[in-house]
Design a protein around this motif. Sequence first.
Motif, PDB file in Angstrom:
ATOM      1  N   HIS A  83     -14.243   4.045   3.818  1.00 25.32           N
ATOM      2  CA  HIS A  83     -14.115   4.174   2.358  1.00 25.32           C
ATOM      3  C   HIS A  83     -12.634   4.290   2.004  1.00 25.32           C
ATOM      4  N   GLY A  84     -12.177   3.441   1.076  1.00 22.58           N
ATOM      5  CA  GLY A  84     -10.744   3.379   0.744  1.00 22.58           C
ATOM      6  C   GLY A  84     -10.204   4.724   0.282  1.00 22.58           C
ATOM      7  N   SER A  85      -8.966   5.041   0.706  1.00 22.53           N
ATOM      8  CA  SER A  85      -8.354   6.293   0.238  1.00 22.53           C
ATOM      9  C   SER A  85      -6.839   6.200   0.318  1.00 22.53           C
ATOM     10  N   ALA A  86      -6.172   7.001  -0.516  1.00 24.94           N
ATOM     11  CA  ALA A  86      -4.715   7.093  -0.511  1.00 24.94           C
ATOM     12  C   ALA A  86      -4.338   8.482  -0.024  1.00 24.94           C
ATOM     13  N   HIS A  87      -3.204   8.587   0.668  1.00 27.28           N
ATOM     14  CA  HIS A  87      -2.825   9.847   1.322  1.00 27.28           C
ATOM     15  C   HIS A  87      -1.386  10.208   1.003  1.00 27.28           C
ATOM     16  N   ASP A  88      -1.185  11.490   0.592  1.00 27.30           N
ATOM     17  CA  ASP A  88       0.136  11.999   0.264  1.00 27.30           C
ATOM     18  C   ASP A  88       0.529  12.995   1.356  1.00 27.30           C
ATOM     19  N   PHE A  89       1.624  12.718   2.084  1.00 28.71           N
ATOM     20  CA  PHE A  89       1.989  13.604   3.201  1.00 28.71           C
ATOM     21  C   PHE A  89       3.002  14.655   2.768  1.00 28.71           C
ATOM     22  N   SER A  90       3.251  14.723   1.464  1.00 30.89           N
ATOM     23  CA  SER A  90       4.048  15.805   0.856  1.00 30.89           C
ATOM     24  C   SER A  90       5.476  15.888   1.354  1.00 30.89           C
ATOM     25  N   GLU A  91       5.863  15.025   2.273  1.00 29.57           N
ATOM     26  CA  GLU A  91       7.261  15.085   2.711  1.00 29.57           C
ATOM     27  C   GLU A  91       7.745  13.703   3.113  1.00 29.57           C
ATOM     28  N   ASN A 100       8.730  11.254   1.660  1.00 29.07           N
ATOM     29  CA  ASN A 100       8.283  10.103   0.864  1.00 29.07           C
ATOM     30  C   ASN A 100       7.168   9.318   1.561  1.00 29.07           C
ATOM     31  N   ASP A 101       6.401  10.015   2.386  1.00 25.01           N
ATOM     32  CA  ASP A 101       5.391   9.353   3.207  1.00 25.01           C
ATOM     33  C   ASP A 101       4.066   9.286   2.445  1.00 25.01           C
ATOM     34  N   VAL A 102       3.740   8.065   1.936  1.00 25.13           N
ATOM     35  CA  VAL A 102       2.453   7.848   1.271  1.00 25.13           C
ATOM     36  C   VAL A 102       1.780   6.675   1.965  1.00 25.13           C
ATOM     37  N   ARG A 103       0.437   6.721   2.120  1.00 25.90           N
ATOM     38  CA  ARG A 103      -0.268   5.667   2.858  1.00 25.90           C
ATOM     39  C   ARG A 103      -1.619   5.367   2.226  1.00 25.90           C
ATOM     40  N   ILE A 104      -2.151   4.201   2.556  1.00 23.91           N
ATOM     41  CA  ILE A 104      -3.513   3.822   2.166  1.00 23.91           C
ATOM     42  C   ILE A 104      -4.303   3.539   3.421  1.00 23.91           C
ATOM     43  N   LYS A 105      -5.570   3.971   3.410  1.00 20.83           N
ATOM     44  CA  LYS A 105      -6.506   3.610   4.477  1.00 20.83           C
ATOM     45  C   LYS A 105      -7.626   2.849   3.810  1.00 20.83           C
ATOM     46  N   MET A 106      -7.845   1.610   4.227  1.00 24.29           N
ATOM     47  CA  MET A 106      -8.843   0.766   3.543  1.00 24.29           C
ATOM     48  C   MET A 106      -9.270  -0.348   4.493  1.00 24.29           C
ATOM     49  N   CYS A 107     -10.587  -0.601   4.521  1.00 26.64           N
ATOM     50  CA  CYS A 107     -11.109  -1.726   5.315  1.00 26.64           C
ATOM     51  C   CYS A 107     -11.139  -2.947   4.413  1.00 26.64           C
TER      52      CYS A 107
END
Length: 590
Positions: free
Chosen positions: A320-328, A330-337
């Motif tokens: 299931h698609g999701s976006a992730h904020d690593f709080s430091e 500037n690390d932001v990512r998406i996980k999506m099939c």
Amino acid sequence: VVDDPEIIEEWLDVLNFTMAEVSHYAALASWNYVTNITKYNTEFLSNVSMLSGNYGLEMKDEARKIVQDNLDFRSRRMLKFALRGGELRDGHKRRLLQVTTNKMQTIYSVGKVCPPDQPAGSTEGCLALEPDVVNIMANTRDYDELLRVWVGWRDAVGPKIGKLYPTYVELKTEAAKIGGYESHTDILLEKYEDPTFEQEVDDLWQQVKPMYLQLHSYVRRKLAAQYGDDKVDVRAPIPAHLLGNMWAQQWNNIYDIVEPFPNQGTIDVTDKMKEEGWTITKMFQVANNFFKSLGLEEMPPTFWSKSMLEKPTDREVVCHGSAHDFSEYNDVRIKMCTEVNMEDLNTVHHEMGHCEYYLQYNKQPVILRGGANPGFHEAVGDTIALSVVTPDYLHQIGLLDSNKIDKSQEINYLMEVALNKIAFLPFGLLIDKWRWQVFRGDITPQQYNEKWWELREEYQGLSPPVERTSSDFDPGAKYHIPSGTPYIRYFVSFLVQFQFHEALCKAANNEGPLHLCNVYNSKEAGAKLKSMLEMGMSRPWPDAMETMTGAPNMDTSAIKEYFRPLMEWLEEENDGELIGWGKELRIFHQ
Ligand SMILES: C[C@H](NC(=O)O)C(=O)O
Ligand SMILES: [Zn+2]
């Protein structure tokens, strides 16, 4: 007790630093689990969650000692957030809650639909939800094949999750009560900082329900024509497995069955994307370029090197698609099939909208980083996508031969968007209607499934295609229930995104109708959006709404304005026809 402002400011600074650290490690542990479901990563996530839980309890105990009277608005708001939420003190119960949540999410994420009379234990010929089963639901027009996978998916994950759900509810309830709340529902609602929020969403639904009834009546007739009156009764709710989607939440995949004016060329550009050799990376680059064109932040280099943009072939993941904020960093990512199709082009923008919001509010203290309310966070990407799906923009990116559309093509276009946005509204409302009652104890485990289907009929006008019993747990077949992700945020988003779209179009000095407005390249629109995004949750959401639209409230006039031409057409089509279901069934007259 602490009332020295100096010490309190110091405490808030330390809070910010430690929260950034703890959130970073919690985000990493979660990332490792969702992108590689192994025993080790599952246990590691549980352990890190226990540690961040311990930190949270300590932080709360300290925050309780702070006298807030002569603090400024911002510090008081930070302390308010620090003191929020449930509280399980017993370590065993906290671990049990964590393990139960992980188990439900894993059952859902590794669930498979297997061929009939499959030998126990073998996964030969079994299909995963994404992309296999989702594609069958989208593309087959065989009533019985649809039924097989619709029942198969619910059988695969429902009962197993259903066995765990009562424990989950009990532990969330205990945590809420220790935290001083009536129920977990109050914790969910607290995020909207609005004592009349439940009444407001009911009122908003009443305002848009007529549009849904028009669409439902029209689609039901088209499905009766497609599958026969014996399968689809135009006086009754629609069988839930015929809408092109496993949960009948959005109906785009049956556009070909309901197309108002056939052979006019369609704006469902999936085929064109494939013909033009679009790749998954290109989809994300196009989305990134849109945000850049507005003068907003581009995705940072680590987004491209660390995201998971397609389904791996060598391991189990949470698709299931999701976006992730690593709080430091500037690390932001998406996980999506991701798949190359129009539905996923929308989702790519949806998920990247989350990342843009993360990047825009990262100057805020960690505890003030979040959507003005959760609905705002879901609305950012979708607002951009309302420009992306316009003929003007699709032409610009080479997916439509012309950006000129005549009256019938305009209706076709509005139908495509309505199948995504109008169809969704009752679904966006009913999930948490069910969950709020469950957490309030108004729905018992024995009643889980029958109450679910009562709400599905009441709000969506759908019925289960086969008998459902209390040994089924159909809510568990929808990602957000086993994962514990709240849902009313999407109902809010599907209304406010039209308000945001209208505000951006105004800032871009758009002349044409709202539904054809494309704000690509407008730095004024970007500046308007940025002014709201960078606020994060530093102010109550009506302030953020006012920054965007000039008024503080949720309002359905934008979505009604957007779909007005389609509604006029549908009222014509439905004149003299049956509309509604159950005791609201009637003949519609313009
Ligand atoms: C609409 C909602 N979106 C999401 O989870 O990102 C869903 O897919 O059910
Ligand atoms: Zn989202």
